[in-house]
Design a protein around this motif. Structure first.
Motif, PDB file in Angstrom:
ATOM      1  N   ILE A  92       0.833  -1.204   0.000  1.00  0.00           N
ATOM      2  CA  ILE A  92       0.000   0.000   0.000  1.00  0.00           C
ATOM      3  C   ILE A  92       0.860   1.243   0.000  1.00  0.00           C
ATOM      4  O   ILE A  92       0.643   2.167  -0.783  1.00  0.00           O
ATOM      5  N   PHE A  93       1.872   1.282   0.897  1.00  0.00           N
ATOM      6  CA  PHE A  93       2.572   2.549   1.088  1.00  0.00           C
ATOM      7  C   PHE A  93       3.762   2.721   0.172  1.00  0.00           C
ATOM      8  O   PHE A  93       4.125   3.825  -0.162  1.00  0.00           O
ATOM      9  N   ALA A 137       6.991  -0.675  -8.792  1.00  0.00           N
ATOM     10  CA  ALA A 137       7.647   0.326  -9.630  1.00  0.00           C
ATOM     11  C   ALA A 137       6.973   0.365 -10.989  1.00  0.00           C
ATOM     12  O   ALA A 137       6.279  -0.561 -11.399  1.00  0.00           O
ATOM     13  N   GLU A 138       7.210   1.457 -11.714  1.00  0.00           N
ATOM     14  CA  GLU A 138       6.669   1.609 -13.065  1.00  0.00           C
ATOM     15  C   GLU A 138       7.781   1.435 -14.073  1.00  0.00           C
ATOM     16  O   GLU A 138       8.920   1.821 -13.833  1.00  0.00           O
ATOM     17  N   LEU A 139       7.385   0.897 -15.240  1.00  0.00           N
ATOM     18  CA  LEU A 139       8.377   0.674 -16.279  1.00  0.00           C
ATOM     19  C   LEU A 139       8.567   1.964 -17.060  1.00  0.00           C
ATOM     20  O   LEU A 139       7.605   2.528 -17.571  1.00  0.00           O
ATOM     21  N   VAL A 140       9.817   2.454 -17.130  1.00  0.00           N
ATOM     22  CA  VAL A 140      10.112   3.650 -17.926  1.00  0.00           C
ATOM     23  C   VAL A 140      11.281   3.336 -18.837  1.00  0.00           C
ATOM     24  O   VAL A 140      12.019   2.378 -18.630  1.00  0.00           O
ATOM     25  N   GLU A 155      17.636  -2.011  -9.944  1.00  0.00           N
ATOM     26  CA  GLU A 155      16.573  -1.193 -10.510  1.00  0.00           C
ATOM     27  C   GLU A 155      15.929  -1.849 -11.716  1.00  0.00           C
ATOM     28  O   GLU A 155      15.175  -1.207 -12.426  1.00  0.00           O
ATOM     29  N   TYR A 156      16.272  -3.123 -11.963  1.00  0.00           N
ATOM     30  CA  TYR A 156      15.633  -3.814 -13.056  1.00  0.00           C
ATOM     31  C   TYR A 156      14.462  -4.651 -12.582  1.00  0.00           C
ATOM     32  O   TYR A 156      13.882  -5.385 -13.372  1.00  0.00           O
ATOM     33  N   ARG A 204      13.299  -5.899  -5.074  1.00  0.00           N
ATOM     34  CA  ARG A 204      14.387  -4.951  -5.206  1.00  0.00           C
ATOM     35  C   ARG A 204      15.267  -4.948  -3.974  1.00  0.00           C
ATOM     36  O   ARG A 204      16.501  -4.911  -4.051  1.00  0.00           O
ATOM     37  N   ILE A 220      -5.561   4.340  -2.504  1.00  0.00           N
ATOM     38  CA  ILE A 220      -4.247   3.708  -2.370  1.00  0.00           C
ATOM     39  C   ILE A 220      -3.251   4.327  -3.336  1.00  0.00           C
ATOM     40  O   ILE A 220      -2.084   4.516  -3.001  1.00  0.00           O
ATOM     41  N   ILE A 277      -1.874   7.432  -1.894  1.00  0.00           N
ATOM     42  CA  ILE A 277      -0.846   7.198  -0.858  1.00  0.00           C
ATOM     43  C   ILE A 277       0.462   6.827  -1.520  1.00  0.00           C
ATOM     44  O   ILE A 277       1.544   7.242  -1.124  1.00  0.00           O
ATOM     45  N   ARG A 278       0.351   6.010  -2.599  1.00  0.00           N
ATOM     46  CA  ARG A 278       1.575   5.493  -3.210  1.00  0.00           C
ATOM     47  C   ARG A 278       2.308   6.530  -4.016  1.00  0.00           C
ATOM     48  O   ARG A 278       3.502   6.419  -4.226  1.00  0.00           O
ATOM     49  N   ASN A 297       6.061   8.203  -3.091  1.00  0.00           N
ATOM     50  CA  ASN A 297       7.388   7.642  -3.409  1.00  0.00           C
ATOM     51  C   ASN A 297       7.203   6.623  -4.516  1.00  0.00           C
ATOM     52  O   ASN A 297       6.916   5.467  -4.284  1.00  0.00           O
ATOM     53  N   LYS A 298       7.367   7.102  -5.741  1.00  0.00           N
ATOM     54  CA  LYS A 298       7.195   6.253  -6.913  1.00  0.00           C
ATOM     55  C   LYS A 298       8.555   5.736  -7.320  1.00  0.00           C
ATOM     56  O   LYS A 298       9.460   6.518  -7.601  1.00  0.00           O
ATOM     57  N   ALA A 299       8.684   4.413  -7.384  1.00  0.00           N
ATOM     58  CA  ALA A 299       9.946   3.850  -7.874  1.00  0.00           C
ATOM     59  C   ALA A 299       9.775   3.523  -9.346  1.00  0.00           C
ATOM     60  O   ALA A 299       8.660   3.368  -9.853  1.00  0.00           O
ATOM     61  N   VAL A 300      10.895   3.421 -10.040  1.00  0.00           N
ATOM     62  CA  VAL A 300      10.847   3.069 -11.457  1.00  0.00           C
ATOM     63  C   VAL A 300      11.765   1.886 -11.683  1.00  0.00           C
ATOM     64  O   VAL A 300      12.719   1.668 -10.935  1.00  0.00           O
ATOM     65  N   TYR A 301      11.457   1.141 -12.725  1.00  0.00           N
ATOM     66  CA  TYR A 301      12.357   0.072 -13.106  1.00  0.00           C
ATOM     67  C   TYR A 301      12.527   0.092 -14.594  1.00  0.00           C
ATOM     68  O   TYR A 301      11.691   0.623 -15.323  1.00  0.00           O
ATOM     69  N   TYR A 302      13.657  -0.434 -15.051  1.00  0.00           N
ATOM     70  CA  TYR A 302      14.076  -0.312 -16.431  1.00  0.00           C
ATOM     71  C   TYR A 302      14.125  -1.678 -17.073  1.00  0.00           C
ATOM     72  O   TYR A 302      14.119  -2.698 -16.419  1.00  0.00           O
ATOM     73  N   GLN A 312      16.300  -4.260 -19.107  1.00  0.00           N
ATOM     74  CA  GLN A 312      17.732  -4.487 -19.273  1.00  0.00           C
ATOM     75  C   GLN A 312      18.027  -4.940 -20.689  1.00  0.00           C
ATOM     76  O   GLN A 312      17.383  -5.843 -21.219  1.00  0.00           O
ATOM     77  N   LYS A 313      19.009  -4.283 -21.308  1.00  0.00           N
ATOM     78  CA  LYS A 313      19.416  -4.683 -22.656  1.00  0.00           C
ATOM     79  C   LYS A 313      20.794  -5.313 -22.556  1.00  0.00           C
ATOM     80  O   LYS A 313      21.710  -4.742 -21.986  1.00  0.00           O
ATOM     81  N   MET A 364      24.707 -18.543 -22.490  1.00  0.00           N
ATOM     82  CA  MET A 364      23.849 -17.595 -21.775  1.00  0.00           C
ATOM     83  C   MET A 364      23.028 -16.779 -22.749  1.00  0.00           C
ATOM     84  O   MET A 364      21.843 -16.516 -22.548  1.00  0.00           O
TER      85      MET A 364
END
Lengths: 185, 171
Positions: A87-88, A92-95, A107-108, A115, B52, B55-56, B59-64, B66-67, B90
């Motif tokens: 909730i808090f 993460a969002e994909l950018v 960060e992947y 994470r 919700i 509230i979220r 602090n928004k996190a982001v993820y990428y 991978q290439k 691999m």
């Protein structure tokens, strides 16, 4: 005469009734009404209390109680923690990767707990890759050295000019070549 | 949460519902039920999710995404160069995962098309069906029957067998 016997039997009957019971005082002994059993009000209440004889369920109930207790002892804190993280903190969002920025290896991943685990507990995938490559390199070198050793053994045994496979014999200068007196000297 | 389908790729056809022309005084049960559903299910769920999200959003996190760099293939490796073998292996595993996801995307498209068209999907979804058949056949010929211990080497041997069979057939 007959009235005398009736009175006597009535007196004997009255003497048998206990004087301590509530309805047995002199006022209503002869004048009380006879209860009619077919017209009494019968009420089916909570039912007759029965002593049911069945095998003991103490051990089963104790087991289930302990099971619930030990599961919920850690289950409830974990559920609260995971719910509050979802909730808090949230996923993460994909950018798109920004230009010139090299993301850290944690960060992947999407979920915050993943994470965290990737950041604090696990090694980075690059490091794991390099560890595996180092192990392969070590094994390759060992295999190469072993093959070379076999080849060297073969060559030295064949040609005889190396330090290995030398069989030491006695010193030739100890041989006494002077003529002897008897043939079996 | 699975994301919704790409609305730009599959635009909904224009609505052809006629204007409401009530000819009776009786209430419309469909309208009543839809309003009931809206107020009892849709509105609480939407407000909960908005709460919700508010509230979220602090602090928004982001993820990428991978290439990975391309490394020399198994065919470009010297014999006995185990490091090159490992890197090629691999890379083959990553490509295998990517191909599995490609097949899943094509499957998803076919499924969405079938759901959209309903009973007449065999005619209307011919493109998707053809695409899926091709992709599935290619995947099967490249990665099928490799088994649980499939590796880049076994896949290369399978390709060699395929090429030999093709050459024997053409000769």
């Amino acid at each position: 005469m007959v009235g005398m016997s009736v009175l006597r039997s009535a007196a004997a009957f009255a003497a048998r009734l206990s004087p301590l019971k509530s309805g047995n005082n002199a006022a209503n002994l002869l004048t009380r009404t006879i209860p009619r059993t077919d017209k009494v009000a019968v009420r089916w209440g909570h039912g007759k209390k029965l002593f049911v004889i069945k095998p003991s369920d103490y051990y089963d109930r104790r087991f289930l109680h302990l099971l619930r207790y030990y599961i919920l002892l850690t289950g409830i804190p974990v559920a609260i923690i995971v719910t509050s993280i979802n909730i808090f903190i949230g996923e993460a969002e994909l950018v798109e990767t920004p230009e010139g920025y090299e993301p850290e290896y944690w960060e992947y991943y999407k979920h915050p707990i993943t994470r965290w685990i990737a950041r604090n507990i696990c090694d980075s995938p690059v490091k794991d890759y390099e560890k595996m490559m180092a192990a392969i390199q070590t094994e390759k070198e060992k295999a190469d050295w072993r093959l070379m050793e076999l080849d060297v053994r073969r060559q030295m045994r064949q040609k005889g000019d190396g330090p290995w496979f030398q069989v030491s014999t006695l010193n030739k200068e100890l041989i006494d070549n002077s003529p002897k007196a008897t043939p079996d000297n | 949460m699975p994301s919704d389908f790409d609305k730009g790729a599959y635009p909904e056809p224009p609505r052809q519902t006629p204007a409401v022309d009530k000819q009776t005084a009786l209430p419309n049960p469909a309208l009543i039920l839809s309003k009931l559903f809206y107020y009892s299910v849709d509105l609480p769920v939407t407000t909960f999710r908005d709460a919700i999200d508010s509230i979220r959003s602090k602090n928004k996190a982001v993820y990428y995404h991978q290439k990975f760099r391309r490394v020399p293939d198994l065919t470009d490796c010297q014999e006995g160069d185990y490091l090159c073998y490992y890197e090629a292996e691999m890379q083959w595993r990553r490509d295998y995962k990517v191909d599995q996801e490609i097949v899943k995307v094509i499957q998803e498209r076919l499924r969405a098309c079938q759901q959209r068209e309903g009973a007449s999907y065999m005619e209307n979804c011919a493109n998707e069906i053809k695409q899926f058949n091709e992709v599935a056949k290619d995947f099967q010929s490249r990665y099928g029957d490799l088994g649980a211990y499939g590796s880049a080497r076994k896949c290369l041997m399978k390709q060699k067998e395929r090429m030999m069979a093709a050459q024997a057939q053409s000769a």
